[in-house]
Motif scaffolding. Structure first.
Motif, short mmCIF file in Angstrom:
data_model
loop_
_atom_site.label_atom_id
_atom_site.label_comp_id
_atom_site.label_asym_id
_atom_site.label_seq_id
_atom_site.Cartn_x
_atom_site.Cartn_y
_atom_site.Cartn_z
N ARG A 186 -11.08 1.38 -8.81
CA ARG A 186 -10.38 1.69 -7.57
C ARG A 186 -10.40 3.20 -7.28
O ARG A 186 -10.48 4.01 -8.18
CB ARG A 186 -8.92 1.23 -7.65
CG ARG A 186 -8.76 -0.27 -7.51
CD ARG A 186 -7.28 -0.61 -7.67
NE ARG A 186 -7.07 -2.02 -7.48
CZ ARG A 186 -6.73 -2.58 -6.32
NH1 ARG A 186 -6.61 -1.82 -5.27
NH2 ARG A 186 -6.54 -3.87 -6.22
N ASN A 191 -7.15 -0.04 -1.85
CA ASN A 191 -7.82 -1.12 -2.56
C ASN A 191 -9.31 -1.09 -2.30
O ASN A 191 -9.81 -0.33 -1.49
CB ASN A 191 -7.21 -2.48 -2.19
CG ASN A 191 -7.34 -2.78 -0.70
OD1 ASN A 191 -8.34 -2.49 -0.09
ND2 ASN A 191 -6.29 -3.37 -0.14
N THR A 193 -11.39 -3.07 -0.81
CA THR A 193 -11.84 -3.37 0.54
C THR A 193 -11.73 -2.15 1.43
O THR A 193 -12.64 -1.82 2.19
CB THR A 193 -11.00 -4.52 1.13
OG1 THR A 193 -11.12 -5.65 0.27
CG2 THR A 193 -11.48 -4.87 2.52
N GLU A 277 -2.90 -7.61 -1.64
CA GLU A 277 -4.05 -7.92 -0.79
C GLU A 277 -3.71 -9.11 0.10
O GLU A 277 -3.39 -10.19 -0.38
CB GLU A 277 -5.26 -8.23 -1.66
CG GLU A 277 -5.67 -7.07 -2.56
CD GLU A 277 -6.86 -7.40 -3.45
OE1 GLU A 277 -7.54 -8.40 -3.15
OE2 GLU A 277 -7.09 -6.69 -4.44
N ASP A 280 -7.50 -13.61 3.28
CA ASP A 280 -8.69 -13.44 4.10
C ASP A 280 -8.56 -14.31 5.34
O ASP A 280 -8.41 -15.54 5.25
CB ASP A 280 -9.94 -13.84 3.30
CG ASP A 280 -11.23 -13.49 4.03
OD1 ASP A 280 -11.17 -13.21 5.24
OD2 ASP A 280 -12.30 -13.50 3.38
N GLY A 288 -3.37 -14.64 -0.33
CA GLY A 288 -3.39 -13.23 -0.68
C GLY A 288 -2.90 -13.02 -2.11
O GLY A 288 -2.46 -13.94 -2.80
#
Length: 394
Positions: A186, A191, A193, A277, A280, A288
Motif C-alpha cells: 500500500r 488503498n 484502488t 473498501e 464493487d 465491501g
C-alpha cells in the motif's frame, strides 16, 4: 500558528483574548482533559483580570465543566473555517501516555494529572493523514515505516485467524523495519484502488515531471528499510509524542502498541478511507470490506471492546458503551435477562473481544481478573463507576 479570528457564532461566550490564549495552550500540548485544562484556564482568566479595577484570582476548582465546554465550543466555531477542530474521546485501553503535563507536573506536582479514563480533548486537523501530520518530523523512509505499522494493525493483525486485534507487539513492530514485498503493497495515499487511479491519471508535461519525481521518491522510501535502532527510535518518539501507546490497564498487554486516543481522533477519516473498501458497484454479489469498525453505542472507532458471538455480524461496542446500549433496550433479552445482540439477536456473552484481548492468553487473564465479564460503566467524566472504590480497596 496564529490564533484565528472568530467565525460567526451563536455562542453566548464572546471570543476574546482568553480564548486565544487557551487555543495557544492547545497548540503546545498534544491533549487535554478537564482536569489538566482547569489550572491552565484558571491561570489565563487570572491574568486577563489583572488589569481590571478589581483583579480576581481564579482557582482551578473554580473552572466548571460547563465553562470548559463553552470555551471548547467557542474555539471550534472559530477554527472550523481553517479545517481544525477540537474533538474528544474516552481512552479505550487505559492508555499509558494520555496525561497532559504542565511544567509543575514535570517537576513532580501531579495534582492535576488526569486519570486513565478521563475524556481526552485534542486539537486535530480535520483533513489529516499521516503524510501531513508527520512530514515535518520524519523522513520519507520513516513515514513509510509508520504506514507499515498501521497496515499491520488494521490488516495483518486485524483479521488474523478471525481475531480483530488492532495492535502489534513490540517484536512485530521492530520486524517491520525491514521491507518485504507484502509490507510495501500500500502507499501512503490510500488503498490499492486509489493508488492505481492516481497512477493512471493523465498529467501535462510540467506537472507530469513533478509528479514523476514525487512518485519516484515515494517508491524509493517505501522500499527502503530502517535499521533496528532507527525503528526503535521511531517507536519511542511516536509513543512519547502521543501517537502510539501501551494498553497498560489490560493484564499481559503492556508489550503491545495501539493507536492513542489522539491518533484515532486525528486519523479517523483517513483510517476509514484507507482500510475500508466499499462494495464493487459492478459486482452485485460482492460485499465491501470493513476493517475499521464503529461502536453500536457511540459510532466511534472500536480498537478495544466487545463483539457479537457471530463474527459475521457487524456489531461492535466499547466496554463502556455496552451497559448503556443494553439499558436502552437495544440489546434484546429473554425472560431470564440474557443479553442479546442488538442487531442479530444472538447471545451477547461479553467474552468475545476486539483488541488485544482477542489474543487468547490476554483475554483469559482479563476474564480471570474481572470475574468473567468485560463490561465497564463510565460516568459523565469518563471515569469508570466504582474505580475510586477499587483503588481504595487495593
Amino acid at each position: 500558528m496564529a490564533s484565528p479570528s472568530p467565525a460567526p457564532s451563536t455562542s453566548s461566550s464572546a471570543y476574546d483574548t482568553t480564548h486565544r490564549a487557551f487555543l495557544q495552550s492547545f497548540l503546545s500540548h498534544s491533549t487535554f482533559t478537564l482536569i489538566t485544562a482547569r489550572p491552565i484556564l484558571a491561570a489565563i482568566l487570572t491574568a486577563a483580570s489583572s488589569h481590571d479595577d478589581h483583579p480576581r484570582t481564579t482557582l482551578a476548582n473554580d473552572i466548571t465543566e460547563a465553562e470548559f465546554t463553552s470555551y471548547i465550543n467557542s474555539l471550534n466555531a472559530a477554527l472550523s473555517p481553517y479545517d481544525f477542530e477540537i474533538r474528544s474521546a474516552i481512552p479505550q485501553t487505559g492508555c499509558s501516555n494520555t496525561q497532559t503535563q504542565t511544567n509543575g507536573e514535570r517537576n513532580g506536582d501531579t495534582r492535576s494529572v488526569a486519570g486513565e479514563n478521563e475524556r481526552i480533548y485534542a486539537l486535530i486537523n480535520t483533513t489529516s493523514d499521516p503524510q501531513t501530520q508527520l512530514a515535518t518530523t520524519y523522513t520519507p523512509a520513516e513515514i513509510a515505516y509508520i504506514k507499515r505499522l498501521l497496515d499491520a494493525m488494521f490488516e495483518t493483525y486485524n483479521v488474523q485467524n478471525g481475531r480483530e486485534i488492532c495492535a502489534i507487539t513490540e517484536m512485530q513492530a521492530t520486524q517491520l523495519s525491514r521491507v518485504t514485498g507484502s509490507s510495501s503493497r500500500r502507499s501512503m495515499g490510500g488503498n490499492s484502488t486509489q493508488q492505481q487511479q492516481q497512477q493512471q491519471r493523465p498529467t501535462n508535461d510540467d506537472d507530469g515531471e513533478e509528479d514523476g519525481d514525487a512518485t519516484a521518491q515515494q517508491t524509493q522510501a517505501q522500499t527502503q528499510s530502517l535499521t533496528l535502532p532507527q525503528a526503535t527510535t521511531v517507536l519511542k518518539t511516536l509513543t512519547s509524542t502521543g501517537w502510539l501507546t501501551h494498553p497498560t490497564s489490560i493484564p499481559g498487554a503492556k508489550n503491545y502498541y495501539v493507536l492513542s486516543p489522539r491518533a484515532l481522533l486525528e486519523l479517523k477519516n483517513w483510517l476509514f478511507e484507507t482500510y475500508n473498501e466499499p462494495p464493487d458497484e459492478e459486482a452485485e454479489d460482492e460485499e465491501g470490506i470493513e476493517r475499521i469498525k464503529t461502536c453500536k453505542g457511540c459510532s466511534e472507532i472500536v480498537i478495544s471492546g466487545q463483539r457479537c458471538v457471530d463474527r459475521s455480524c457487524g456489531v461492535r461496542m466499547h466496554d463502556f458503551c455496552v451497559a448503556a446500549v443494553m439499558r436502552a433496550g437495544a440489546g434484546r433479552s429473554t425472560g431470564g435477562g440474557e443479553r442479546k445482540c442488538p442487531q442479530c439477536g444472538k447471545g451477547w456473552t461479553g467474552k468475545e473481544f476486539v483488541g488485544v484481548r482477542a489474543v487468547k492468553e490476554v483475554g483469559e487473564r482479563w476474564l480471570a481478573r474481572h470475574g468473567g465479564g468485560a463490561e465497564r460503566r463510565v460516568n459523565g467524566r469518563g471515569r469508570e463507576d466504582g474505580e475510586e472504590e477499587e483503588e481504595e480497596e487495593e
